[in-house]
Design an enzyme around this catalytic site. Sequence first.
Site, PDB file in Angstrom:
ATOM      1  N   ASP A  72      -0.341 -10.047  -0.521  1.00  0.00           N
ATOM      2  CA  ASP A  72      -1.659  -9.886   0.116  1.00  0.00           C
ATOM      3  C   ASP A  72      -1.600  -8.908   1.287  1.00  0.00           C
ATOM      4  O   ASP A  72      -2.542  -8.153   1.523  1.00  0.00           O
ATOM      5  CB  ASP A  72      -2.309 -11.223   0.512  1.00  0.00           C
ATOM      6  CG  ASP A  72      -1.329 -12.228   1.062  1.00  0.00           C
ATOM      7  OD1 ASP A  72      -0.149 -11.870   1.285  1.00  0.00           O
ATOM      8  OD2 ASP A  72      -1.734 -13.380   1.283  1.00  0.00           O
ATOM      9  N   GLU A  95     -10.505  -9.123   5.302  1.00  0.00           N
ATOM     10  CA  GLU A  95     -10.322 -10.554   5.499  1.00  0.00           C
ATOM     11  C   GLU A  95      -9.003 -10.866   6.195  1.00  0.00           C
ATOM     12  O   GLU A  95      -8.869 -11.881   6.855  1.00  0.00           O
ATOM     13  CB  GLU A  95     -10.362 -11.233   4.119  1.00  0.00           C
ATOM     14  CG  GLU A  95     -10.709 -12.686   4.186  1.00  0.00           C
ATOM     15  CD  GLU A  95     -10.214 -13.413   2.949  1.00  0.00           C
ATOM     16  OE1 GLU A  95     -10.858 -13.306   1.916  1.00  0.00           O
ATOM     17  OE2 GLU A  95      -9.175 -14.089   3.052  1.00  0.00           O
ATOM     18  N   GLU A  96      -8.021  -9.993   6.045  1.00  0.00           N
ATOM     19  CA  GLU A  96      -6.686 -10.246   6.607  1.00  0.00           C
ATOM     20  C   GLU A  96      -6.580  -9.920   8.091  1.00  0.00           C
ATOM     21  O   GLU A  96      -5.558 -10.185   8.708  1.00  0.00           O
ATOM     22  CB  GLU A  96      -5.637  -9.430   5.853  1.00  0.00           C
ATOM     23  CG  GLU A  96      -5.425  -9.849   4.426  1.00  0.00           C
ATOM     24  CD  GLU A  96      -4.662 -11.172   4.299  1.00  0.00           C
ATOM     25  OE1 GLU A  96      -3.934 -11.543   5.239  1.00  0.00           O
ATOM     26  OE2 GLU A  96      -4.817 -11.817   3.258  1.00  0.00           O
ATOM     27  N   ASP A 117     -11.912  -7.817   0.778  1.00  0.00           N
ATOM     28  CA  ASP A 117     -10.945  -8.912   0.637  1.00  0.00           C
ATOM     29  C   ASP A 117      -9.832  -8.341  -0.246  1.00  0.00           C
ATOM     30  O   ASP A 117     -10.025  -8.156  -1.447  1.00  0.00           O
ATOM     31  CB  ASP A 117     -11.608 -10.122  -0.033  1.00  0.00           C
ATOM     32  CG  ASP A 117     -10.630 -11.284  -0.209  1.00  0.00           C
ATOM     33  OD1 ASP A 117      -9.431 -11.112   0.085  1.00  0.00           O
ATOM     34  OD2 ASP A 117     -11.066 -12.365  -0.656  1.00  0.00           O
ATOM     35  N   LEU A 119      -6.839  -9.316  -1.449  1.00  0.00           N
ATOM     36  CA  LEU A 119      -6.282 -10.059  -2.578  1.00  0.00           C
ATOM     37  C   LEU A 119      -6.875 -11.459  -2.575  1.00  0.00           C
ATOM     38  O   LEU A 119      -6.415 -12.347  -1.852  1.00  0.00           O
ATOM     39  CB  LEU A 119      -4.758 -10.107  -2.489  1.00  0.00           C
ATOM     40  CG  LEU A 119      -4.047 -10.097  -3.842  1.00  0.00           C
ATOM     41  CD1 LEU A 119      -4.471  -8.919  -4.703  1.00  0.00           C
ATOM     42  CD2 LEU A 119      -2.545 -10.061  -3.641  1.00  0.00           C
ATOM     43  N   GLU A 281     -16.640 -11.823   0.691  1.00  0.00           N
ATOM     44  CA  GLU A 281     -16.690 -12.486  -0.604  1.00  0.00           C
ATOM     45  C   GLU A 281     -18.128 -12.702  -1.088  1.00  0.00           C
ATOM     46  O   GLU A 281     -18.485 -12.300  -2.196  1.00  0.00           O
ATOM     47  CB  GLU A 281     -15.926 -13.815  -0.525  1.00  0.00           C
ATOM     48  CG  GLU A 281     -14.442 -13.575  -0.205  1.00  0.00           C
ATOM     49  CD  GLU A 281     -13.635 -14.815   0.107  1.00  0.00           C
ATOM     50  OE1 GLU A 281     -12.467 -14.875  -0.275  1.00  0.00           O
ATOM     51  OE2 GLU A 281     -14.145 -15.735   0.767  1.00  0.00           O
TER      52      GLU A 281
END
Length: 336
Positions: A72, A95-96, A117, A119, A281
């Site tokens: 990820d 998102e990370e 996003d 992964l 998402e």
Amino acid sequence: MGHAHKFMTLERYINEQEDLHPGATGEFSALLHDISLAAKLVWREVSKAGLVNVMGSTDRMNVSGDVVKKLDIFADETIFKAMDHGGHICVMASEENEDILHIPDQYKAGKYVLLYDPLDGSSNIDANITIGSIFSIFKRVSDSGKGTLADCLQPGYKQVAAAYIIYGSSTMFVYSTGHGVHGFTLDPSVGEFLLSHENIRIPAKGKIYSLNEGNFSNYGPGMQKYLQYLKESDKATGRPYSLRYIGTMVGDVHRTLLYGGIFAYPGDSKNPKGKLRLMYECNPMAYLFEQAGGRSSDGEKSILKIQPGSLHERTPVFLGSVEDIATCEKFLKGER
Ligand code: AHM
Ligand code: MG
């Protein structure tokens, strides 16, 4: 010869779509091309995920001696690097990462904003189950220079494009720029995405529901009643529904888009806003569903109407066929 068949690569499709917009500068097409490159780079690593321990690397080093990053993190960095220097984006968010991601100083800032996003479904990686990547694209609202948080915090209806990649039994690229939803399947032997699903339309009603029903006892009474309803037997309304749940949003949503029915991640007593993030998402998927003739909902209104307050906020989410979302909303409002 059988039926006439012409190969349409993603690249050519994007270019032909651009020709339909006389004023287009090509910036937007370049952005989409870069996403497809990012997708291929991530796919290449994803397809080797199970080999990490086979290629002789207990200390997470690969054959060439590089330290192998968690997939990820690799996907996050790869997507950023594929997108940072094209001159079409002014700011990104993933998102990370806690904060917005600035374009490096040496590169030109463009007029688009990318949220992603990298992964999705990462808990499924080690079991060799479908995972994906998700992209949401806005036009900047600030004038020029580096993009800002305000550029990122726009409601979903302002999106100009959305896409996901599904790394499944085949790898697919599914996207919309506001003119329908189109799916391309990767032919790995030539490294090209080929048009396989033009103008995807979700059925008006389905017979599959998809959610983590393990959370049942924490759901509100409306949601519980709805699930009981789906399980009752009634020929006229096609019940009972079948349950399918992968636990990768991209996979569950892709099946729902093609077959119809409903995908849900509701709020519950433990997590009133559910689990899934609005910006990375829910917004892009809601955009794709509405483009495909389906619906999105947070229980009351379209996901696309939510005014975001922060980058990583969550929202209850329902995506699916028009009739299925309407029925679900009625139960949630206590009208049934
Ligand atoms: P992730 O981004 O950490 O992978 O989490 C998101 C995933 C979604 O893909 C999926 O729909 C959901 O979380 C599954 O959650 P749960 O395990 O609660 O069913
Ligand atoms: Mg995710």
